[in-house]
Design a protein around this motif. Sequence first.
Motif, mmCIF file in Angstrom:
data_model
loop_
_atom_site.group_PDB
_atom_site.id
_atom_site.type_symbol
_atom_site.label_atom_id
_atom_site.label_comp_id
_atom_site.label_asym_id
_atom_site.label_seq_id
_atom_site.Cartn_x
_atom_site.Cartn_y
_atom_site.Cartn_z
ATOM 1 N N LEU A 16 13.581 48.296 -50.926
ATOM 2 C CA LEU A 16 12.990 47.369 -51.654
ATOM 3 C C LEU A 16 13.791 46.666 -52.567
ATOM 4 O O LEU A 16 13.841 45.433 -52.856
ATOM 5 C CB LEU A 16 12.099 48.118 -52.858
ATOM 6 C CG LEU A 16 11.195 47.374 -53.547
ATOM 7 C CD1 LEU A 16 10.246 46.275 -52.868
ATOM 8 C CD2 LEU A 16 10.172 48.285 -54.385
ATOM 9 N N PRO A 17 14.958 47.147 -53.326
ATOM 10 C CA PRO A 17 15.781 46.605 -53.972
ATOM 11 C C PRO A 17 16.430 45.173 -53.124
ATOM 12 O O PRO A 17 16.866 44.267 -53.813
ATOM 13 C CB PRO A 17 16.924 47.457 -54.454
ATOM 14 C CG PRO A 17 16.260 48.493 -54.543
ATOM 15 C CD PRO A 17 15.183 48.719 -53.306
ATOM 16 N N LEU A 18 16.971 45.645 -51.866
ATOM 17 C CA LEU A 18 17.465 44.656 -51.059
ATOM 18 C C LEU A 18 16.657 43.611 -50.694
ATOM 19 O O LEU A 18 16.964 42.264 -50.719
ATOM 20 C CB LEU A 18 18.231 45.361 -50.054
ATOM 21 C CG LEU A 18 18.983 44.485 -49.103
ATOM 22 C CD1 LEU A 18 20.201 43.927 -49.712
ATOM 23 C CD2 LEU A 18 19.587 45.416 -47.809
ATOM 24 N N ILE A 19 15.305 43.978 -50.379
ATOM 25 C CA ILE A 19 14.241 43.039 -50.182
ATOM 26 C C ILE A 19 14.009 42.154 -51.316
ATOM 27 O O ILE A 19 13.918 40.881 -50.983
ATOM 28 C CB ILE A 19 13.013 43.856 -49.628
ATOM 29 C CG1 ILE A 19 12.948 44.528 -48.333
ATOM 30 C CG2 ILE A 19 11.730 42.701 -49.417
ATOM 31 C CD1 ILE A 19 11.844 45.280 -47.997
ATOM 32 N N LEU A 20 14.188 42.438 -52.761
ATOM 33 C CA LEU A 20 13.975 41.961 -53.936
ATOM 34 C C LEU A 20 14.777 40.903 -53.697
ATOM 35 O O LEU A 20 14.737 39.653 -54.162
ATOM 36 C CB LEU A 20 13.792 42.692 -54.985
ATOM 37 C CG LEU A 20 13.687 42.066 -56.401
ATOM 38 C CD1 LEU A 20 12.310 41.249 -56.215
ATOM 39 C CD2 LEU A 20 13.707 43.224 -57.343
ATOM 40 N N VAL A 21 16.200 41.355 -53.731
ATOM 41 C CA VAL A 21 17.431 40.289 -53.746
ATOM 42 C C VAL A 21 17.249 39.213 -52.726
ATOM 43 O O VAL A 21 17.237 38.242 -53.098
ATOM 44 C CB VAL A 21 18.736 41.278 -53.474
ATOM 45 C CG1 VAL A 21 19.751 40.180 -53.375
ATOM 46 C CG2 VAL A 21 19.006 42.251 -54.675
ATOM 47 N N ALA A 22 16.889 39.609 -51.562
ATOM 48 C CA ALA A 22 16.667 38.492 -50.496
ATOM 49 C C ALA A 22 15.497 37.597 -50.780
ATOM 50 O O ALA A 22 15.806 36.285 -50.565
ATOM 51 C CB ALA A 22 16.110 39.146 -49.208
ATOM 52 N N ALA A 23 14.481 37.961 -51.520
ATOM 53 C CA ALA A 23 13.391 36.992 -51.699
ATOM 54 C C ALA A 23 13.818 36.256 -52.790
ATOM 55 O O ALA A 23 13.443 35.114 -52.787
ATOM 56 C CB ALA A 23 12.254 38.162 -52.032
ATOM 57 N N VAL A 24 14.278 36.770 -53.904
ATOM 58 C CA VAL A 24 14.829 35.867 -55.024
ATOM 59 C C VAL A 24 15.855 34.990 -54.582
ATOM 60 O O VAL A 24 15.999 33.914 -55.020
ATOM 61 C CB VAL A 24 15.268 36.787 -56.250
ATOM 62 C CG1 VAL A 24 15.834 36.061 -57.200
ATOM 63 C CG2 VAL A 24 14.318 37.719 -56.503
ATOM 64 N N ALA A 25 16.713 35.267 -53.732
ATOM 65 C CA ALA A 25 17.678 34.479 -53.044
ATOM 66 C C ALA A 25 16.973 33.184 -52.218
ATOM 67 O O ALA A 25 17.596 32.149 -52.800
ATOM 68 C CB ALA A 25 18.676 35.160 -52.329
ATOM 69 N N VAL A 26 16.021 33.367 -51.687
ATOM 70 C CA VAL A 26 15.471 32.415 -50.937
ATOM 71 C C VAL A 26 14.713 31.473 -52.039
ATOM 72 O O VAL A 26 14.571 30.238 -51.673
ATOM 73 C CB VAL A 26 14.509 32.883 -49.963
ATOM 74 C CG1 VAL A 26 13.605 31.750 -49.434
ATOM 75 C CG2 VAL A 26 15.249 33.673 -48.950
ATOM 76 N N ILE A 27 14.081 32.079 -52.834
ATOM 77 C CA ILE A 27 13.135 31.138 -53.904
ATOM 78 C C ILE A 27 14.193 30.454 -54.737
ATOM 79 O O ILE A 27 14.023 29.283 -54.929
ATOM 80 C CB ILE A 27 12.350 32.263 -54.777
ATOM 81 C CG1 ILE A 27 11.249 32.838 -53.842
ATOM 82 C CG2 ILE A 27 11.743 31.304 -55.861
ATOM 83 C CD1 ILE A 27 10.388 34.012 -54.681
ATOM 84 N N GLY A 28 15.471 30.967 -55.161
ATOM 85 C CA GLY A 28 16.132 30.531 -55.923
ATOM 86 C C GLY A 28 17.088 29.289 -55.254
ATOM 87 O O GLY A 28 17.287 28.254 -55.672
ATOM 88 N N ALA A 29 17.166 29.531 -53.970
ATOM 89 C CA ALA A 29 17.804 28.342 -53.011
ATOM 90 C C ALA A 29 16.884 27.072 -53.085
ATOM 91 O O ALA A 29 17.393 26.072 -53.024
ATOM 92 C CB ALA A 29 18.186 28.885 -51.777
ATOM 93 N N ILE A 30 15.549 27.317 -53.120
ATOM 94 C CA ILE A 30 14.781 26.286 -53.131
ATOM 95 C C ILE A 30 14.477 25.552 -54.694
ATOM 96 O O ILE A 30 14.431 24.314 -54.460
ATOM 97 C CB ILE A 30 13.492 26.512 -52.538
ATOM 98 C CG1 ILE A 30 13.583 27.187 -50.978
ATOM 99 C CG2 ILE A 30 12.355 25.563 -52.417
ATOM 100 C CD1 ILE A 30 12.392 27.811 -50.399
ATOM 101 N N THR A 31 14.153 26.392 -55.487
ATOM 102 C CA THR A 31 13.749 26.000 -56.678
ATOM 103 C C THR A 31 15.155 25.656 -57.817
ATOM 104 O O THR A 31 14.595 24.724 -58.915
ATOM 105 C CB THR A 31 13.117 27.021 -57.437
ATOM 106 O OG1 THR A 31 13.479 28.231 -57.656
ATOM 107 C CG2 THR A 31 11.568 27.189 -56.477
ATOM 108 N N LEU A 32 16.158 26.206 -57.459
ATOM 109 C CA LEU A 32 17.096 26.015 -58.462
ATOM 110 C C LEU A 32 18.410 25.125 -58.400
ATOM 111 O O LEU A 32 19.106 25.155 -59.047
ATOM 112 C CB LEU A 32 17.529 27.467 -58.841
ATOM 113 C CG LEU A 32 16.735 28.552 -59.736
ATOM 114 C CD1 LEU A 32 17.524 29.931 -59.803
ATOM 115 C CD2 LEU A 32 16.182 27.807 -60.938
ATOM 116 N N ARG A 33 18.346 24.605 -57.218
ATOM 117 C CA ARG A 33 19.643 23.907 -56.716
ATOM 118 C C ARG A 33 19.738 22.678 -57.692
ATOM 119 O O ARG A 33 20.816 22.438 -57.870
ATOM 120 C CB ARG A 33 19.370 23.283 -55.561
ATOM 121 C CG ARG A 33 20.369 22.606 -54.588
ATOM 122 C CD ARG A 33 20.355 22.531 -53.289
ATOM 123 N NE ARG A 33 20.161 23.795 -52.541
ATOM 124 C CZ ARG A 33 21.045 24.537 -52.376
ATOM 125 N NH1 ARG A 33 22.318 24.345 -52.532
ATOM 126 N NH2 ARG A 33 20.826 25.491 -51.452
#
Length: 243
Positions: A16-33
């Motif tokens: 779960l922690p690794l899945i959370l990291v991956a999910a936040v990374a994808v969302i961040g790449a889209i929204t925070l650039r």
Amino acid sequence: MTETTQDRKTGFARRLPLILVAAVAVIGAITLRDVISFDALARNREALLAFRDANYVATALSFVAFYAVIVAFSLPGATIATLTGGFLFATFPGVLFNVAGATLGAVGIFLAARWGLGERLAARMDASTGTVRRIKEGIDANQWEMLLLIRLVPAVPFFVANLVPALVGVPLGRYALTTFVGIIPGALVYTSVGAGLGEVFARGETPDLGIIFSPNILLPILGLCLLAALPMFLKAVRGKKGL
């Protein structure tokens, strides 16, 4: 509840922690650039400096925590954060804040990967034979040198350097120490660039982020890489000679 079902739930909980990291990374790449960018720093520089002057300790602590989150979740903007550390706190102590934040974030993603995959994968590599086992033994015999090398080489992505050690059973303390020491040269270069951003902003320009690849910067770093690799070379030579 069967044992198989329990094992599946335990396995999911560990990942779960690794899945959370991956999910936040994808969302961040889209929204925070566009949020964590040089332009955003330029627009908000006066407010940031004013807040720093009024709340220096809180700004420093918040910055380190912010940097750690960026690294831990592999969000875009780590380079901008490093420049910001120099801009707000000068080359020193800015470089210490940058290295501290990056190390804390790297430890976070290391623990997530170790908890989710690393221990099981390392155990399988220990129990394997042939080429896989030889690779694992080679890494184990040169952990200090390999860890420093992947941090010093500018071409190794930071995300890769965070994950690989977790998947081959590197001890946490050794990983944290080599991360802290190994990223200092690169962090020092970009922090010093950030410390000069005031003049860059005044001229309406953007900083040269390719400076780390200029000969006067890159050659000393490559020299450190060779120094880190030297013990591995000597071990290989002694092994061939049977010493």
